[in-house]
Design a protein around this motif. Structure first.
Motif, PDB file in Angstrom:
ATOM      1  N   MET A  53       1.147  -0.803  -0.104  1.00  0.00           N
ATOM      2  CA  MET A  53      -0.019   0.180  -0.365  1.00  0.00           C
ATOM      3  C   MET A  53       1.231   0.942   0.202  1.00  0.00           C
ATOM      4  O   MET A  53       2.118   1.364   1.414  1.00  0.00           O
ATOM      5  N   PRO A  54       0.746   1.905  -0.668  1.00  0.00           N
ATOM      6  CA  PRO A  54       1.456   2.649  -0.519  1.00  0.00           C
ATOM      7  C   PRO A  54       1.205   4.024   0.623  1.00  0.00           C
ATOM      8  O   PRO A  54       0.276   3.880   0.558  1.00  0.00           O
ATOM      9  N   TYR A  55       1.956   4.476   0.501  1.00  0.00           N
ATOM     10  CA  TYR A  55       2.565   5.678   2.141  1.00  0.00           C
ATOM     11  C   TYR A  55       3.793   6.603   2.047  1.00  0.00           C
ATOM     12  O   TYR A  55       4.411   6.231   0.880  1.00  0.00           O
ATOM     13  N   ALA A  56       3.426   7.565   2.474  1.00  0.00           N
ATOM     14  CA  ALA A  56       5.220   8.407   3.061  1.00  0.00           C
ATOM     15  C   ALA A  56       4.075   9.157   3.853  1.00  0.00           C
ATOM     16  O   ALA A  56       3.326   9.597   4.307  1.00  0.00           O
ATOM     17  N   HIS A  72      12.998  11.793  10.086  1.00  0.00           N
ATOM     18  CA  HIS A  72      13.517  10.789   9.238  1.00  0.00           C
ATOM     19  C   HIS A  72      12.747  11.053   7.686  1.00  0.00           C
ATOM     20  O   HIS A  72      11.399  12.064   8.196  1.00  0.00           O
ATOM     21  N   ASP A  73      12.246  10.721   6.358  1.00  0.00           N
ATOM     22  CA  ASP A  73      11.400  10.631   5.431  1.00  0.00           C
ATOM     23  C   ASP A  73      11.325   8.824   5.196  1.00  0.00           C
ATOM     24  O   ASP A  73      12.830   8.553   4.790  1.00  0.00           O
ATOM     25  N   GLU A  74      10.612   9.247   4.777  1.00  0.00           N
ATOM     26  CA  GLU A  74       9.834   7.740   3.875  1.00  0.00           C
ATOM     27  C   GLU A  74       8.916   7.721   3.037  1.00  0.00           C
ATOM     28  O   GLU A  74       8.330   8.497   3.328  1.00  0.00           O
ATOM     29  N   SER A  75       9.157   6.794   2.102  1.00  0.00           N
ATOM     30  CA  SER A  75       7.821   6.640   1.621  1.00  0.00           C
ATOM     31  C   SER A  75       7.739   5.473   0.633  1.00  0.00           C
ATOM     32  O   SER A  75       8.999   4.506   0.476  1.00  0.00           O
ATOM     33  N   ASN A  76       6.782   4.751  -0.471  1.00  0.00           N
ATOM     34  CA  ASN A  76       6.899   3.905  -0.520  1.00  0.00           C
ATOM     35  C   ASN A  76       5.417   3.806  -1.613  1.00  0.00           C
ATOM     36  O   ASN A  76       4.804   4.404  -1.404  1.00  0.00           O
ATOM     37  N   VAL A  80       8.469  -0.198  -4.318  1.00  0.00           N
ATOM     38  CA  VAL A  80       9.317  -0.234  -3.475  1.00  0.00           C
ATOM     39  C   VAL A  80       9.311   1.621  -2.433  1.00  0.00           C
ATOM     40  O   VAL A  80       8.980   2.146  -2.266  1.00  0.00           O
ATOM     41  N   THR A  81      10.416   0.660  -1.108  1.00  0.00           N
ATOM     42  CA  THR A  81      10.155   2.512  -1.264  1.00  0.00           C
ATOM     43  C   THR A  81      11.423   2.802  -0.117  1.00  0.00           C
ATOM     44  O   THR A  81      12.277   2.061  -0.263  1.00  0.00           O
ATOM     45  N   SER A  82      11.244   3.943  -0.341  1.00  0.00           N
ATOM     46  CA  SER A  82      13.517   5.281  -0.337  1.00  0.00           C
ATOM     47  C   SER A  82      12.480   5.905   0.965  1.00  0.00           C
ATOM     48  O   SER A  82      11.585   6.161   0.852  1.00  0.00           O
ATOM     49  N   GLY A  83      14.357   6.575   1.134  1.00  0.00           N
ATOM     50  CA  GLY A  83      13.847   7.452   2.006  1.00  0.00           C
ATOM     51  C   GLY A  83      15.374   7.697   2.524  1.00  0.00           C
ATOM     52  O   GLY A  83      15.994   7.088   2.301  1.00  0.00           O
ATOM     53  N   VAL A  97      21.568   9.284   6.138  1.00  0.00           N
ATOM     54  CA  VAL A  97      21.712   7.494   5.484  1.00  0.00           C
ATOM     55  C   VAL A  97      20.174   7.607   4.327  1.00  0.00           C
ATOM     56  O   VAL A  97      18.911   7.788   4.864  1.00  0.00           O
ATOM     57  N   THR A  98      20.022   7.283   3.349  1.00  0.00           N
ATOM     58  CA  THR A  98      19.944   7.250   2.098  1.00  0.00           C
ATOM     59  C   THR A  98      19.800   5.892   2.501  1.00  0.00           C
ATOM     60  O   THR A  98      20.376   5.070   2.362  1.00  0.00           O
ATOM     61  N   PHE A  99      18.506   5.253   1.518  1.00  0.00           N
ATOM     62  CA  PHE A  99      17.764   4.019   1.446  1.00  0.00           C
ATOM     63  C   PHE A  99      17.351   3.489   0.128  1.00  0.00           C
ATOM     64  O   PHE A  99      16.162   4.394   0.074  1.00  0.00           O
ATOM     65  N   THR A 100      17.364   2.457  -0.143  1.00  0.00           N
ATOM     66  CA  THR A 100      15.811   1.803  -0.734  1.00  0.00           C
ATOM     67  C   THR A 100      15.433   0.620  -0.278  1.00  0.00           C
ATOM     68  O   THR A 100      17.018  -0.213   0.098  1.00  0.00           O
ATOM     69  N   ALA A 101      14.692  -0.425  -0.305  1.00  0.00           N
ATOM     70  CA  ALA A 101      14.099  -1.404  -0.253  1.00  0.00           C
ATOM     71  C   ALA A 101      13.133  -2.470  -0.945  1.00  0.00           C
ATOM     72  O   ALA A 101      12.252  -1.541  -0.939  1.00  0.00           O
ATOM     73  N   SER A 102      13.385  -3.403  -1.647  1.00  0.00           N
ATOM     74  CA  SER A 102      12.325  -3.598  -1.998  1.00  0.00           C
ATOM     75  C   SER A 102      12.972  -5.538  -2.228  1.00  0.00           C
ATOM     76  O   SER A 102      13.642  -5.949  -1.722  1.00  0.00           O
TER      77      SER A 102
END
Length: 138
Positions: A53-56, A72-76, A80-83, A97-102
């Motif tokens: 489910m998309p979120y931010a 902290h900021d994050e979006s999906n 893919v989740t990034s932030g 720390v800049t990250f992505t997760a999938s």
């Protein structure tokens, strides 16, 4: 007196129904038992893979008086989740720390620092002299 006559039959039943110490217990043959035939279980593990489910979201805290600074900021987008997140370190730098997760790439992070580490000057130990001269002992 009527109570005595009613009590006697109950006592007789209790005495006659009790096992005798010299009698052997009687056991019959075990009941016939047939084990059920083995069948492979028909259980299928449920699949919990659901669409994302998309979120931010985002938050930040900055208090110059106490020296607190983090965020902290994050979006999906559903896949893919990034932030990024940042925190002020005790040595004066800010860690980002800049990250992505999938599912395909896993968690991938890039860590950077802003500023230069500063450490307080260390002074050699010197014991303090008593405030009122030499202490008096009694």
């Amino acid at each position: 007196m009527v109570a005595k006559f009613l009590l006697v039959p109950f006592m007789a039943v209790a005495v006659l129904g009790a096992p005798h110490p010299d009698s052997h217990p009687s056991y019959g043959p075990p009941p016939s038992y047939h084990a059920p035939s083995y069948q492979a279980p028909s259980y299928h593990a449920p699949s919990y893979k659901e669409p994302g489910m998309p979120y931010a979201f985002a938050y930040a805290v900055k208090d110059d008086y106490k020296g607190v600074d983090f965020g902290h900021d994050e979006s999906n987008d559903g896949h893919v989740t990034s932030g990024s997140y940042r925190v002020a370190l005790p040595d004066g730098r800010t860690q980002i720390v800049t990250f992505t997760a999938s599912d395909e790439t896993g968690y991938v992070a890039e860590v950077t620092y802003i500023g230069e580490a500063r450490y307080p000057e260390t002074k050699p130990y010197a014991p303090h002299a008593p405030a009122y001269g030499r202490p008096a002992y009694a």
